[in-house]
Design a protein around this motif. Structure first.
Motif, PDB file in Angstrom:
ATOM      1  N   ASP A 218       3.825  -1.200 -12.041  1.00 54.22           N
ATOM      2  CA  ASP A 218       5.024  -0.367 -12.066  1.00 54.22           C
ATOM      3  C   ASP A 218       4.769   1.011 -12.660  1.00 54.22           C
ATOM      4  OD1 ASP A 218       5.915  -2.747 -11.255  1.00 54.22           O
ATOM      5  OD2 ASP A 218       7.613  -2.883 -12.625  1.00 54.22           O
TER       6      ASP A 218
ATOM      7  N   GLN B 237       4.989   0.588  -3.091  1.00 55.60           N
ATOM      8  CA  GLN B 237       5.310  -0.684  -3.731  1.00 55.60           C
ATOM      9  C   GLN B 237       5.668  -1.700  -2.670  1.00 55.60           C
ATOM     10  OE1 GLN B 237       4.715  -1.389  -6.668  1.00 55.60           O
ATOM     11  NE2 GLN B 237       4.795   0.494  -7.914  1.00 55.60           N
TER      12      GLN B 237
ATOM     13  N   ASP C 180      -2.638  -5.756  -7.832  1.00 60.89           N
ATOM     14  CA  ASP C 180      -1.457  -6.497  -8.282  1.00 60.89           C
ATOM     15  C   ASP C 180      -0.365  -5.502  -8.644  1.00 60.89           C
ATOM     16  OD1 ASP C 180      -2.685  -8.866  -7.900  1.00 60.89           O
ATOM     17  OD2 ASP C 180      -3.353  -9.092  -9.989  1.00 60.89           O
ATOM     18  N   ARG C 181       0.854  -5.968  -8.620  1.00 67.31           N
ATOM     19  CA  ARG C 181       1.980  -5.073  -8.852  1.00 67.31           C
ATOM     20  C   ARG C 181       1.774  -4.233 -10.109  1.00 67.31           C
ATOM     21  NH1 ARG C 181       8.346  -6.593  -9.085  1.00 67.31           N
ATOM     22  NH2 ARG C 181       8.984  -4.890 -10.460  1.00 67.31           N
TER      23      ARG C 181
ATOM     24  N   GLY D  60       6.223  -5.056  -3.463  1.00 65.25           N
ATOM     25  CA  GLY D  60       6.774  -6.243  -4.103  1.00 65.25           C
ATOM     26  C   GLY D  60       5.738  -6.865  -5.007  1.00 65.25           C
ATOM     27  N   ALA D  61       5.037  -7.869  -4.492  1.00 65.16           N
ATOM     28  CA  ALA D  61       4.044  -8.557  -5.315  1.00 65.16           C
ATOM     29  C   ALA D  61       2.816  -7.680  -5.543  1.00 65.16           C
ATOM     30  CB  ALA D  61       3.635  -9.862  -4.655  1.00 65.16           C
ATOM     31  N   GLN D  62       2.594  -6.758  -4.604  1.00 64.80           N
ATOM     32  CA  GLN D  62       1.408  -5.915  -4.723  1.00 64.80           C
ATOM     33  C   GLN D  62       1.766  -4.439  -4.619  1.00 64.80           C
ATOM     34  OE1 GLN D  62      -0.284  -8.057  -1.466  1.00 64.80           O
ATOM     35  NE2 GLN D  62      -2.117  -8.544  -2.651  1.00 64.80           N
ATOM     36  N   THR D  63       0.819  -3.623  -5.052  1.00 64.57           N
ATOM     37  CA  THR D  63       1.015  -2.184  -4.967  1.00 64.57           C
ATOM     38  C   THR D  63      -0.153  -1.597  -4.191  1.00 64.57           C
ATOM     39  OG1 THR D  63       2.107  -2.216  -7.108  1.00 64.57           O
ATOM     40  CG2 THR D  63       1.317  -0.079  -6.329  1.00 64.57           C
TER      41      THR D  63
ATOM     42  N   GLU E 192      -8.012  -4.753  -0.809  1.00 63.04           N
ATOM     43  CA  GLU E 192      -7.713  -5.796  -1.792  1.00 63.04           C
ATOM     44  C   GLU E 192      -8.911  -6.118  -2.675  1.00 63.04           C
ATOM     45  OE1 GLU E 192      -7.533  -5.887   1.480  1.00 63.04           O
ATOM     46  OE2 GLU E 192      -7.961  -7.867   2.336  1.00 63.04           O
TER      47      GLU E 192
END
Lengths: 361, 276
Positions: free
Chosen positions: A330, A306, A327-328, A308-311, A285
């Protein structure tokens, strides 16, 4: 309410040293968590406090009493077991009241205390049931209640949540935390789950091979792990640990391992130690994806998880693989070339030989 | 497919019927013979009951020592049950819970002892009892019965105690019990089916034993039922009617016991050592 003090507590099973000279003081009202992988001696230590295992050496004191040689019944401790250990032939009410009954408590007081504990745990409706008619969560509530009615000097909890499913585990974790807040009793809690340890403990004792590796508040263990074991055990996902060497790189001493480079922390005990082989640690992190082509180090994305909130990115830099929790994102895809950077203060450095932290304070 | 399963079923039912007949006919015959008139025992008899008569029972209870033998049997059986329970519970608990040298030898030896036929043990035991001054007493018979009941009792209870999780007992100890109290208040109630199974088994064995009773007891007034009935088989006269009545009365307590306790017995056998 009492202080539990372990002095040089040692346990040998034959030639196997299960617990090696543990020194630990648990303050009045403190929630102490013993955490470590299975076989690290945490349960054995707890069982010695309960009196279920004899100590090979050392003393255990509860309050101002030396209890090292006392029977479990004379220690005034209460224990919650992993498999609940309910009395199958007694109903919930009798299970809760058993400890008081064998101590000759008057019936009216047993009734009062059983109902109060049942009320605290929300099991008033179950008092007539037999243990086999209860769900796992309900059984664990009864086991907690059995400890609660006793008003012991210290609560001992031996992996109480590990037989529950994930959802129930989170709920019971919260309830135990509330219970501790409400009663203000000293508790010793054994778990192999570092998340339970982090969320519940006032302080955590991380154990490995029968020794206490580090004792401290959860965030202290997270921020300043004393050695490689604590660093890898506390925190999820696990800290990236990379072997390499400290190098003089311009002004600031840096850490290099092949193509991978990290800034050396300012708190390094001996900053002029250029060329020394070490293990550097950085939590996933604490790695960030940067766009500056000169910052951090280059890495190739091998896998994208993935959450959700983080990747979570599984990357490789040369032969070294590192994980980064960002952080997420996409857009990131397998095969992408990215640059990862860590802040100087988030990098840990450990001795390659004994694994001890090389950071000051 | 259907025909095969049907055939198999029929064969299975047939086999069951034969087994049931084979097991129950002697019992049936004993029962109806005991209620028969003496004369119809030897001539004109049929497979159906009757003619009904209680003479055999009257003669048995009034003219023989049957009531004395009955009392002896009860005393010896209860004595055997008590000795077996106390000792086998203690041994089985020790070998499951305590760590000591050679505990597997204890269990192994127990099973080994169980393999001896009673007759092989009876004669050396008798000479031991003579030396100890115990020969021809009810106690000697109880001890002899224990040579069979104890090994099986230990073996069965060992399986039971192994199944009781250690932490239940530990919970009781932390809750304020000594080891003995935890054992009595928590472990024993949880192993009740096992304890009852051992009790029933010991009773059964002692109640029906003939071999030991014959060797150990010489005095008529100390004989148990099976050995006592044997004295009624004379050289010149075979009183079948009374013998059948006596046998029926021997079986009666067993039948009553099984009606109430068979649930525990079956549970005990399936949950105990056989599964362990």
């Amino acid at each position: 309410m009492a202080v539990v003090e372990l002095t040089g507590v040692t346990k040998k099973f034959g030639d196997v040293l299960a617990v090696d000279a543990v020194n630990l003081a648990i303050a009045d009202g403190e929630f102490m968590v013993f955490v470590g992988p299975s076989g690290c001696g945490k349960s054995t230590t707890l069982r010695m406090v309960a009196g279920l295992e004899a100590t090979t050496a050392g003393t255990i004191a509860i309050g101002d009493r030396d209890v090292t040689r006392l029977q479990p019944k004379d220690r005034n401790v209460a224990m919650v077991f992993q498999n609940y250990a309910l009395y199958a032939h007694k109903n919930v009410y009798q299970n809760l009241g058993f400890g008081l009954q064998v101590r000759g408590t008057p019936k009216s007081e047993i009734d009062m205390r059983v109902r109060r504990a049942a009320d605290m745990l929300g099991i008033e409706d179950l008092l007539d049931r037999k243990p086999k008619q209860l769900s796992g969560g309900q059984k664990q509530r009864v086991a907690l209640g059995r400890a609660l009615v006793r008003d012991p000097d210290v609560f001992l909890l031996d992996e109480p949540l590990s037989n529950l499913d994930a959802k129930m585990r989170v709920r019971m974790r919260e309830e135990i935390a509330k219970l501790h807040a409400a009663t203000g009793s000293s508790m010793i809690y054994v778990t192999h789950d570092q998340i339970e340890a982090m969320t519940l403990g006032d302080r955590i004792a991380v154990m490995q091979d029968g020794r206490v590796q580090q004792v401290g508040p959860p965030l202290e263990l997270y921020d300043r792990p004393a050695n490689v074991f604590v660093a890898s055990f506390i925190g999820s996902p696990e800290m990236n640990l990379i072997e390499g060497e400290l190098a003089q790189k311009g002004k600031a001493a840096g850490f290099v391992s092949g193509e991978l480079s990290l800034p050396a922390p300012a708190k390094l005990k001996d900053p002029s130690n250029g060329g020394r082989e070490v293990v550097a640690g950085v939590r996933p992190e604490h790695l960030a994806v940067v766009s500056d082509a000169h910052a951090g180090f280059a890495a190739k994305v091998d896998l994208v998880e993935q959450m959700g909130a983080q990747t979570l990115l599984l990357c490789s830099s040369g032969a070294t693989s590192v994980r980064a929790l960002v952080d997420r994102d996409d857009k990131v895809a397998i095969g992408d070339r990215i640059r990862l950077q860590a802040a100087q203060d988030n990098v840990h450095v450990f001795d390659l030989g004994n694994g001890a932290s090389l950071l000051a304070g | 497919m259907n025909d095969i399963t049907l055939g198999r079923r029929a064969a299975l039912y047939g086999l069951v019927c034969v087994t049931v007949l084979y097991s129950f006919f002697p019992i049936y015959w004993m029962l109806i013979s005991s209620f028969r008139d003496d004369r119809s025992l030897y001539a004109n008899f049929s497979l159906l009951p009757g003619p009904f008569s209680l003479t055999n029972y009257e003669v048995l209870l009034e003219l023989t020592d049957y009531p004395t033998w009955f009392t002896n049997s009860i005393l010896v059986a209860f004595g055997t049950v008590c000795i077996t329970l106390v000792i086998s519970v203690l041994i089985a608990y020790s070998v499951t819970r305590l760590q000591f040298r050679g505990k597997m030898v204890v269990v192994g030896t127990m099973l080994y002892a169980y393999m001896f036929p009673p007759l092989l043990l009876a004669i050396p035991l008798f000479s031991l009892f003579v030396k100890l001054g115990l020969a021809d007493t009810r106690l000697s018979l109880m001890i002899s019965h224990c040579t069979i009941t104890l090994p099986l009792g230990v073996w069965l209870l060992w399986g039971f105690f192994k199944q009781i999780p250690m932490d239940v007992e530990e919970a009781a100890m932390v809750d304020g019990c000594s080891r003995l109290r935890a054992f009595i208040l928590v472990v024993l109630p949880l192993t009740l089916p096992g304890v009852l199974t051992v009790a029933i088994f010991s009773f059964l064995l002692s109640w029906t034993d003939y071999t030991f009773a014959l060797v150990m007891i010489g005095t008529d007034s100390l004989k148990t039922l099976p050995a006592g009935l044997d004295t009624m088989v004379g050289s010149y006269e075979l009183r079948w009617g009374e013998l059948m009545a006596g046998s029926t009365l021997i079986a009666l307590p067993l039948l009553v016991m099984f009606m109430f306790l068979s649930r525990y017995f079956i549970h005990g056998l399936s949950a105990g050592a056989l599964k362990g």
